[in-house]
Write an enzyme that holds these catalytic residues in place. Structure first.
Site, PDB file in Angstrom:
ATOM      1  N   ARG A   6     -53.826 -13.806 -15.524  1.00 30.96           N
ATOM      2  CA  ARG A   6     -53.286 -13.750 -14.200  1.00 30.96           C
ATOM      3  C   ARG A   6     -51.856 -13.757 -14.375  1.00 30.96           C
ATOM      4  O   ARG A   6     -51.012 -14.064 -15.257  1.00 30.96           O
ATOM      5  CB  ARG A   6     -53.613 -15.225 -13.385  1.00 30.96           C
ATOM      6  CG  ARG A   6     -55.095 -14.796 -13.103  1.00 30.96           C
ATOM      7  CD  ARG A   6     -55.099 -16.160 -11.940  1.00 30.96           C
ATOM      8  NE  ARG A   6     -54.402 -15.921 -10.805  1.00 30.96           N
ATOM      9  CZ  ARG A   6     -53.891 -16.906 -10.035  1.00 30.96           C
ATOM     10  NH1 ARG A   6     -54.440 -17.916 -10.159  1.00 30.96           N
ATOM     11  NH2 ARG A   6     -53.183 -16.370  -9.008  1.00 30.96           N
ATOM     12  N   ARG A  62     -49.936   3.359 -13.902  1.00 27.47           N
ATOM     13  CA  ARG A  62     -49.954   4.685 -14.701  1.00 27.47           C
ATOM     14  C   ARG A  62     -48.729   5.388 -15.205  1.00 27.47           C
ATOM     15  O   ARG A  62     -48.530   6.171 -15.966  1.00 27.47           O
ATOM     16  CB  ARG A  62     -50.318   5.500 -13.303  1.00 27.47           C
ATOM     17  CG  ARG A  62     -51.477   5.414 -12.570  1.00 27.47           C
ATOM     18  CD  ARG A  62     -52.697   5.539 -13.276  1.00 27.47           C
ATOM     19  NE  ARG A  62     -53.876   4.922 -12.920  1.00 27.47           N
ATOM     20  CZ  ARG A  62     -54.793   4.198 -13.279  1.00 27.47           C
ATOM     21  NH1 ARG A  62     -54.599   3.847 -14.526  1.00 27.47           N
ATOM     22  NH2 ARG A  62     -55.849   3.661 -12.767  1.00 27.47           N
ATOM     23  N   CYS A  74     -56.392  -1.917  -5.718  1.00 27.56           N
ATOM     24  CA  CYS A  74     -55.402  -3.107  -4.965  1.00 27.56           C
ATOM     25  C   CYS A  74     -56.163  -3.376  -3.894  1.00 27.56           C
ATOM     26  O   CYS A  74     -56.908  -2.766  -3.157  1.00 27.56           O
ATOM     27  CB  CYS A  74     -54.372  -1.989  -4.501  1.00 27.56           C
ATOM     28  SG  CYS A  74     -53.175  -1.406  -5.690  1.00 27.56           S
ATOM     29  N   GLU A  77     -54.071  -9.981  -0.086  1.00 31.76           N
ATOM     30  CA  GLU A  77     -54.558 -11.402  -0.041  1.00 31.76           C
ATOM     31  C   GLU A  77     -55.124 -11.917   1.320  1.00 31.76           C
ATOM     32  O   GLU A  77     -54.346 -11.307   2.515  1.00 31.76           O
ATOM     33  CB  GLU A  77     -53.233 -12.137  -0.411  1.00 31.76           C
ATOM     34  CG  GLU A  77     -53.076 -12.037  -1.922  1.00 31.76           C
ATOM     35  CD  GLU A  77     -54.023 -13.033  -2.658  1.00 31.76           C
ATOM     36  OE1 GLU A  77     -54.569 -14.005  -2.605  1.00 31.76           O
ATOM     37  OE2 GLU A  77     -54.422 -12.518  -4.088  1.00 31.76           O
ATOM     38  N   ARG A  89     -49.940 -10.077  -6.773  1.00 29.56           N
ATOM     39  CA  ARG A  89     -50.805 -10.736  -7.977  1.00 29.56           C
ATOM     40  C   ARG A  89     -51.446  -9.681  -8.654  1.00 29.56           C
ATOM     41  O   ARG A  89     -52.264  -8.760  -8.147  1.00 29.56           O
ATOM     42  CB  ARG A  89     -51.468 -11.825  -7.215  1.00 29.56           C
ATOM     43  CG  ARG A  89     -50.910 -13.090  -6.312  1.00 29.56           C
ATOM     44  CD  ARG A  89     -52.019 -13.907  -5.746  1.00 29.56           C
ATOM     45  NE  ARG A  89     -51.402 -14.982  -5.304  1.00 29.56           N
ATOM     46  CZ  ARG A  89     -50.660 -15.167  -4.129  1.00 29.56           C
ATOM     47  NH1 ARG A  89     -50.569 -14.161  -3.205  1.00 29.56           N
ATOM     48  NH2 ARG A  89     -50.256 -16.284  -3.492  1.00 29.56           N
ATOM     49  N   TYR A 107     -45.782 -15.753 -14.438  1.00 31.49           N
ATOM     50  CA  TYR A 107     -45.282 -15.883 -13.236  1.00 31.49           C
ATOM     51  C   TYR A 107     -43.799 -15.515 -13.236  1.00 31.49           C
ATOM     52  O   TYR A 107     -42.995 -16.465 -14.060  1.00 31.49           O
ATOM     53  CB  TYR A 107     -45.537 -17.393 -12.571  1.00 31.49           C
ATOM     54  CG  TYR A 107     -47.461 -17.505 -12.522  1.00 31.49           C
ATOM     55  CD1 TYR A 107     -48.002 -17.092 -11.086  1.00 31.49           C
ATOM     56  CD2 TYR A 107     -48.039 -17.743 -13.421  1.00 31.49           C
ATOM     57  CE1 TYR A 107     -49.176 -17.069 -11.166  1.00 31.49           C
ATOM     58  CE2 TYR A 107     -49.404 -17.906 -13.216  1.00 31.49           C
ATOM     59  CZ  TYR A 107     -49.923 -17.535 -12.475  1.00 31.49           C
ATOM     60  OH  TYR A 107     -51.264 -17.751 -12.099  1.00 31.49           O
ATOM     61  N   ARG A 115     -47.619 -21.743  -9.856  1.00 37.06           N
ATOM     62  CA  ARG A 115     -48.382 -22.500 -11.055  1.00 37.06           C
ATOM     63  C   ARG A 115     -47.427 -23.112 -11.623  1.00 37.06           C
ATOM     64  O   ARG A 115     -47.243 -22.940 -12.874  1.00 37.06           O
ATOM     65  CB  ARG A 115     -49.201 -21.360 -12.005  1.00 37.06           C
ATOM     66  CG  ARG A 115     -50.505 -21.095 -11.265  1.00 37.06           C
ATOM     67  CD  ARG A 115     -51.767 -21.921 -10.902  1.00 37.06           C
ATOM     68  NE  ARG A 115     -51.951 -22.959 -11.741  1.00 37.06           N
ATOM     69  CZ  ARG A 115     -52.905 -22.857 -12.537  1.00 37.06           C
ATOM     70  NH1 ARG A 115     -53.712 -21.799 -12.439  1.00 37.06           N
ATOM     71  NH2 ARG A 115     -53.065 -23.824 -13.664  1.00 37.06           N
TER      72      ARG A 115
END
Length: 121
Positions: A6, A62, A74, A77, A89, A107, A115
Protein backbone atom coordinates in the site's frame (compact mmCIF):
# COMPACT_ATOMS: atom_id res chain seq x y z
CA UNK A 1 1.85 -15.90 -2.73
CA UNK A 2 0.25 -12.58 -3.60
CA UNK A 3 0.79 -9.69 -1.17
CA UNK A 4 -0.49 -6.14 -1.25
CA UNK A 5 1.82 -3.15 -1.02
CA UNK A 6 0.00 0.00 0.00
CA UNK A 7 0.93 3.59 -0.53
CA UNK A 8 -0.67 7.02 -0.42
CA UNK A 9 0.18 10.63 -1.08
CA UNK A 10 -1.56 13.96 -1.44
CA UNK A 11 -1.52 16.79 -3.94
CA UNK A 12 -2.05 20.52 -3.52
CA UNK A 13 -3.73 21.24 -6.88
CA UNK A 14 -6.07 19.17 -9.02
CA UNK A 15 -4.01 19.51 -12.21
CA UNK A 16 -2.65 16.79 -14.48
CA UNK A 17 1.03 17.55 -13.98
CA UNK A 18 0.79 17.39 -10.19
CA UNK A 19 -1.44 14.29 -10.15
CA UNK A 20 0.84 12.32 -12.45
CA UNK A 21 4.05 13.57 -10.82
CA UNK A 22 2.90 12.77 -7.26
CA UNK A 23 1.69 9.35 -8.35
CA UNK A 24 4.94 8.56 -10.12
CA UNK A 25 6.98 9.61 -7.07
CA UNK A 26 4.88 7.35 -4.84
CA UNK A 27 5.02 4.34 -7.18
CA UNK A 28 8.78 4.65 -7.61
CA UNK A 29 9.25 4.78 -3.84
CA UNK A 30 7.03 1.71 -3.37
CA UNK A 31 9.08 -0.12 -6.03
CA UNK A 32 12.37 0.90 -4.42
CA UNK A 33 11.45 0.04 -0.84
CA UNK A 34 10.04 -3.38 -1.81
CA UNK A 35 12.39 -4.40 -4.67
CA UNK A 36 9.41 -4.79 -7.00
CA UNK A 37 9.92 -5.89 -10.59
CA UNK A 38 7.11 -5.52 -13.11
CA UNK A 39 7.01 -9.25 -13.91
CA UNK A 40 6.08 -9.98 -10.27
CA UNK A 41 3.12 -7.57 -10.31
CA UNK A 42 -0.36 -9.08 -10.65
CA UNK A 43 -2.19 -5.73 -10.76
CA UNK A 44 -2.24 -2.16 -9.50
CA UNK A 45 -5.28 -0.36 -8.11
CA UNK A 46 -5.14 3.42 -7.80
CA UNK A 47 -7.88 5.32 -6.04
CA UNK A 48 -8.42 9.04 -5.62
CA UNK A 49 -10.63 11.11 -3.40
CA UNK A 50 -13.62 12.72 -5.10
CA UNK A 51 -11.84 16.09 -5.35
CA UNK A 52 -9.29 14.70 -7.84
CA UNK A 53 -10.45 14.57 -11.46
CA UNK A 54 -7.75 16.47 -13.36
CA UNK A 55 -6.13 13.34 -14.80
CA UNK A 56 -5.88 9.59 -14.55
CA UNK A 57 -3.05 8.91 -12.08
CA UNK A 58 -2.37 5.61 -13.89
CA UNK A 59 -0.54 7.67 -16.54
CA UNK A 60 2.38 7.72 -14.10
CA UNK A 61 2.80 3.96 -14.31
CA UNK A 62 3.31 4.18 -18.07
CA UNK A 63 6.35 6.41 -17.50
CA UNK A 64 8.20 3.55 -15.81
CA UNK A 65 10.29 1.36 -18.10
CA UNK A 66 9.13 -2.24 -18.20
CA UNK A 67 5.66 -1.59 -16.74
CA UNK A 68 3.81 -1.41 -20.07
CA UNK A 69 1.89 -4.67 -19.59
CA UNK A 70 1.08 -4.32 -15.88
CA UNK A 71 -2.72 -4.16 -15.43
CA UNK A 72 -3.76 -0.96 -13.68
CA UNK A 73 -7.16 0.43 -12.73
CA UNK A 74 -8.20 3.82 -11.36
CA UNK A 75 -11.21 4.28 -9.11
CA UNK A 76 -12.78 6.74 -6.67
CA UNK A 77 -12.62 6.43 -2.89
CA UNK A 78 -15.84 6.54 -0.91
CA UNK A 79 -16.47 10.12 0.32
CA UNK A 80 -16.21 9.64 4.09
CA UNK A 81 -16.93 12.80 6.06
CA UNK A 82 -13.79 14.51 7.44
CA UNK A 83 -11.44 12.17 5.55
CA UNK A 84 -8.13 13.28 4.04
CA UNK A 85 -8.66 15.39 0.91
CA UNK A 86 -6.66 15.42 -2.35
CA UNK A 87 -5.43 11.89 -1.64
CA UNK A 88 -4.12 9.30 -4.08
CA UNK A 89 -3.91 5.73 -2.80
CA UNK A 90 -2.17 2.81 -4.47
CA UNK A 91 -2.34 -0.94 -3.94
CA UNK A 92 0.23 -3.01 -5.81
CA UNK A 93 -0.48 -6.75 -5.79
CA UNK A 94 2.83 -8.62 -6.06
CA UNK A 95 3.87 -12.24 -6.23
CA UNK A 96 6.43 -12.64 -3.47
CA UNK A 97 7.77 -14.91 -0.78
CA UNK A 98 8.04 -11.98 1.66
CA UNK A 99 5.98 -12.07 4.84
CA UNK A 100 3.50 -9.30 5.57
CA UNK A 101 5.94 -7.80 8.09
CA UNK A 102 8.60 -7.58 5.37
CA UNK A 103 6.39 -5.44 3.10
CA UNK A 104 7.11 -1.70 3.31
CA UNK A 105 4.01 0.44 2.86
CA UNK A 106 4.76 4.00 1.75
CA UNK A 107 2.96 7.15 2.87
CA UNK A 108 4.06 10.57 1.61
CA UNK A 109 3.02 14.18 2.15
CA UNK A 110 -0.17 14.60 4.23
CA UNK A 111 -0.99 10.91 3.72
CA UNK A 112 1.50 10.08 6.47
CA UNK A 113 -1.40 10.78 8.82
CA UNK A 114 -3.28 7.74 7.46
CA UNK A 115 -0.94 5.17 9.05
CA UNK A 116 1.22 6.80 11.73
CA UNK A 117 1.70 3.34 13.23
CA UNK A 118 3.86 2.36 10.23
CA UNK A 119 6.12 5.40 10.09
CA UNK A 120 8.94 3.85 12.14
CA UNK A 121 8.99 0.48 10.39
Amino acid sequence: MIRGVRGATTIEENVEQEIVSATEKLIREMILQNDIVAEAVASVFISVTEDIDGAFPAKALRRITGWTYVPVMCMREIPVENSLKNCIRIMIHINTEKSQREIHHVYLEKAISLRPDLKDE
